[in-house]
Design a protein around this motif. Structure first.
Motif, short mmCIF file in Angstrom:
data_model
loop_
_atom_site.label_atom_id
_atom_site.label_comp_id
_atom_site.label_asym_id
_atom_site.label_seq_id
_atom_site.Cartn_x
_atom_site.Cartn_y
_atom_site.Cartn_z
N LYS A 141 25.52 -44.01 27.15
CA LYS A 141 24.83 -45.24 27.57
C LYS A 141 24.27 -45.07 28.98
N PRO A 142 23.20 -45.77 29.26
CA PRO A 142 22.32 -46.50 28.36
C PRO A 142 21.33 -45.54 27.69
N VAL A 143 20.87 -45.91 26.52
CA VAL A 143 19.91 -45.08 25.78
C VAL A 143 18.51 -45.60 26.08
N GLU A 144 17.65 -44.70 26.46
CA GLU A 144 16.25 -45.06 26.76
C GLU A 144 15.52 -45.45 25.46
N GLU A 145 14.59 -46.38 25.57
CA GLU A 145 13.83 -46.81 24.39
C GLU A 145 13.08 -45.65 23.74
N GLU A 146 12.59 -44.74 24.53
CA GLU A 146 11.86 -43.58 24.01
C GLU A 146 12.77 -42.76 23.08
N LEU A 147 14.01 -42.59 23.50
CA LEU A 147 15.00 -41.86 22.70
C LEU A 147 15.32 -42.65 21.42
N ILE B 39 21.47 -55.45 25.19
CA ILE B 39 20.49 -54.45 25.64
C ILE B 39 19.99 -53.61 24.47
N MET B 40 20.91 -53.19 23.60
CA MET B 40 20.51 -52.38 22.44
C MET B 40 19.65 -53.17 21.46
N VAL B 41 20.03 -54.41 21.19
CA VAL B 41 19.22 -55.23 20.27
C VAL B 41 17.81 -55.38 20.84
N THR B 42 17.71 -55.68 22.11
CA THR B 42 16.40 -55.83 22.75
C THR B 42 15.59 -54.54 22.65
N SER B 43 16.23 -53.42 22.94
CA SER B 43 15.53 -52.13 22.87
C SER B 43 15.09 -51.81 21.45
N ILE B 44 15.97 -52.04 20.48
CA ILE B 44 15.62 -51.76 19.08
C ILE B 44 14.46 -52.64 18.63
N LYS B 45 14.49 -53.92 19.00
CA LYS B 45 13.41 -54.83 18.63
C LYS B 45 12.09 -54.43 19.31
N LYS C 92 35.82 -42.17 7.03
CA LYS C 92 36.14 -40.91 6.34
C LYS C 92 37.10 -41.17 5.18
N GLU C 93 38.15 -41.94 5.43
CA GLU C 93 39.15 -42.25 4.39
C GLU C 93 38.51 -42.95 3.19
N GLN C 94 37.56 -43.82 3.46
CA GLN C 94 36.95 -44.61 2.39
C GLN C 94 35.63 -44.00 1.90
N ASN C 95 35.35 -42.78 2.36
CA ASN C 95 34.17 -42.05 1.93
C ASN C 95 32.87 -42.83 2.18
N ILE C 96 32.81 -43.47 3.35
CA ILE C 96 31.61 -44.21 3.76
C ILE C 96 30.77 -43.24 4.59
N LYS C 97 29.54 -43.03 4.15
CA LYS C 97 28.74 -41.93 4.69
C LYS C 97 27.57 -42.32 5.59
N GLN C 98 27.51 -43.59 6.02
CA GLN C 98 26.38 -43.97 6.86
C GLN C 98 26.29 -43.06 8.08
N LYS C 99 25.05 -42.82 8.52
CA LYS C 99 24.83 -42.04 9.74
C LYS C 99 25.38 -42.82 10.93
N VAL C 100 26.09 -42.10 11.80
CA VAL C 100 26.66 -42.73 12.99
C VAL C 100 26.17 -42.00 14.23
N TYR C 101 25.70 -42.78 15.18
CA TYR C 101 25.40 -42.27 16.51
C TYR C 101 26.46 -42.83 17.43
N ILE C 102 27.23 -41.95 18.06
CA ILE C 102 28.21 -42.39 19.04
C ILE C 102 27.40 -42.86 20.25
N LEU C 103 27.70 -44.04 20.73
CA LEU C 103 27.01 -44.60 21.89
C LEU C 103 28.09 -45.05 22.86
N THR C 104 28.34 -44.24 23.88
CA THR C 104 29.49 -44.45 24.73
C THR C 104 29.17 -44.21 26.19
N SER C 105 30.05 -44.69 27.04
CA SER C 105 29.92 -44.39 28.46
C SER C 105 30.72 -43.13 28.81
#
Length: 126
Positions: free
Chosen positions: A105-111, A16-22, A70-83
């Protein structure tokens, strides 16, 4: 081109997320994982602009994933996507400097469009 990593043990949510992102932008490169250990191991190679991360997963849950980042100092932006609608989970997620937002979840395409096209913090529609 924006690179996105999806980490959710449920294939249907990734689909669903791949479809929405595409639908938002077909040129985005989307890497989806049902195995959070493999996803984490791939972060260096993929170097995503953003990670959508589920919390409740077997083997390595979202919290362990964030702890390893955090331990490995990886700083990519993270969006928690959960139920999870737990206020405690929402508050806990903000303890991580790279967590941008807690989304249910679910995240609207507009969002998604606001997040991915404009990098905005967005208010969820309740």
């Amino acid at each position: 081109m924006k690179k996105i990593v999806l980490v959710d043990d449920m294939e249907i949510f990734n689909f669903i997320m791949v479809t929405s992102i595409k639908n938002v932008n077909p040129s985005f490169s989307v890497h989806d994982f049902t195995d959070p250990v493999r996803a984490f191991a791939s972060l260096d190679e993929i170097a995503p602009d953003v990670v959508f991360l589920d919390l409740n997963m077997p083997i390595m849950d979202g919290w362990a994933f964030l702890d390893k980042m955090k331990e490995q100092n990886i700083k990519q932006k993270v969006y928690i996507l959960t139920s999870s609608t737990s206020e405690l989970d929402r508050q806990r997620s903000m303890e991580y400097g790279n967590v941008v937002q807690f989304l249910v979840k679910p995240v609207e395409e507009e969002l998604l469009e606001k997040i991915l096209q404009h990098g905005e913090l967005v208010s969820e529609v309740e």
